[in-house]
Write a protein that holds these residues in place. Structure first.
Motif, PDB file in Angstrom:
ATOM      1  N   UNK A 269       0.837  -1.192   0.000  1.00 26.82           N
ATOM      2  CA  UNK A 269       0.000   0.000   0.000  1.00 26.82           C
ATOM      3  C   UNK A 269       0.878   1.251   0.000  1.00 26.82           C
ATOM      4  N   UNK A 270       0.368   2.319  -0.611  1.00 25.45           N
ATOM      5  CA  UNK A 270       1.009   3.633  -0.548  1.00 25.45           C
ATOM      6  C   UNK A 270      -0.025   4.594   0.011  1.00 25.45           C
ATOM      7  N   UNK A 271       0.408   5.421   0.961  1.00 27.25           N
ATOM      8  CA  UNK A 271      -0.509   6.336   1.640  1.00 27.25           C
ATOM      9  C   UNK A 271       0.043   7.755   1.594  1.00 27.25           C
ATOM     10  N   UNK A 272      -0.833   8.721   1.405  1.00 26.06           N
ATOM     11  CA  UNK A 272      -0.451  10.128   1.446  1.00 26.06           C
ATOM     12  C   UNK A 272      -1.245  10.797   2.551  1.00 26.06           C
ATOM     13  N   UNK A 273      -0.581  11.717   3.266  1.00 23.70           N
ATOM     14  CA  UNK A 273      -1.282  12.427   4.326  1.00 23.70           C
ATOM     15  C   UNK A 273      -0.334  13.147   5.253  1.00 23.70           C
ATOM     16  N   UNK A 274      -0.869  13.546   6.407  1.00 27.58           N
ATOM     17  CA  UNK A 274      -0.109  14.296   7.410  1.00 27.58           C
ATOM     18  C   UNK A 274       0.625  13.333   8.335  1.00 27.58           C
ATOM     19  N   UNK A 275       1.920  13.538   8.467  1.00 25.69           N
ATOM     20  CA  UNK A 275       2.785  12.625   9.207  1.00 25.69           C
ATOM     21  C   UNK A 275       3.324  13.290  10.467  1.00 25.69           C
ATOM     22  N   UNK A 276       3.334  12.536  11.562  1.00 25.96           N
ATOM     23  CA  UNK A 276       3.908  13.005  12.824  1.00 25.96           C
ATOM     24  C   UNK A 276       4.920  11.970  13.304  1.00 25.96           C
ATOM     25  N   UNK A 277       6.209  12.358  13.432  1.00 28.48           N
ATOM     26  CA  UNK A 277       7.206  11.418  13.955  1.00 28.48           C
ATOM     27  C   UNK A 277       7.046  11.234  15.464  1.00 28.48           C
ATOM     28  N   UNK A 278       7.269  10.008  15.918  1.00 30.63           N
ATOM     29  CA  UNK A 278       7.154   9.674  17.346  1.00 30.63           C
ATOM     30  C   UNK A 278       8.233   8.666  17.701  1.00 30.63           C
ATOM     31  N   UNK A 279       8.281   8.276  18.961  1.00 35.32           N
ATOM     32  CA  UNK A 279       9.184   7.230  19.432  1.00 35.32           C
ATOM     33  C   UNK A 279       8.439   6.374  20.449  1.00 35.32           C
ATOM     34  N   UNK A 280       8.814   5.099  20.514  1.00 34.25           N
ATOM     35  CA  UNK A 280       8.257   4.196  21.511  1.00 34.25           C
ATOM     36  C   UNK A 280       9.391   3.363  22.087  1.00 34.25           C
ATOM     37  N   UNK A 281       9.179   2.791  23.254  1.00 35.12           N
ATOM     38  CA  UNK A 281      10.212   2.013  23.926  1.00 35.12           C
ATOM     39  C   UNK A 281       9.838   0.535  23.890  1.00 35.12           C
ATOM     40  N   UNK A 282      10.771  -0.302  23.401  1.00 36.36           N
ATOM     41  CA  UNK A 282      10.492  -1.735  23.328  1.00 36.36           C
ATOM     42  C   UNK A 282      10.704  -2.393  24.695  1.00 36.36           C
TER      43      UNK A 282
END
Length: 132
Positions: A63-76
């Motif tokens: 799939x290819x998606x276009x839109x508004x992107x927000x970078x984040x981080x998570x802890x494993x």
């Protein structure tokens, strides 16, 4: 806000949910390959077309998606910070769309208003007179 085009494969099945306002939306997760690693993109779609397209897909579909992107981080589990992205998808494109449009054009009936002469014109010709 970052406008982005993200491509990858669906990780799991997209799910439809209902907001408190009663409006349906779809959430999905996409695994995108970046360099030598993969990053997960958390996707949410509100438009009817984007929601329907996502719901028609399954785990592992490209799939290819276009839109508004927000970078984040998570802890494993090991305490290592990992990148993640949240995308509000306004457009969704799949490999199924690539073949649908050419097939639709092949089935398009001839326009009765077009004469034989005009059907042979250059597609880029806007019909404007040229002044030399």
């Amino acid at each position: 806000m970052i406008e982005a085009l993200v491509s990858g494969k669906l990780h799991g099945q997209p799910t439809q949910k209902i907001a408190k306002t009663g409006k349906p939306f779809v959430v999905a997760k996409v695994r995108a390959h970046i360099g030598d690693a993969d990053v997960f993109v958390n996707v949410i779609a509100f438009s009817q077309a984007a929601c329907e397209t996502l719901l028609a897909l399954g785990d592992g579909d490209a799939v290819a998606l276009a839109g508004s992107l927000t970078p984040k981080a998570w802890t494993d589990r090991e305490g290592i910070a990992r990148p993640a992205l949240d995308l509000v998808a306004s457009q969704v494109l799949t490999a199924y769309h690539v073949t649908r449009k050419p097939r639709a054009l092949e089935r398009k009936p001839p326009d009765p208003c077009e004469s034989q002469q005009s059907s042979r014109h250059d597609e880029l010709d806007d019909g404007a007179a040229l002044d030399f």
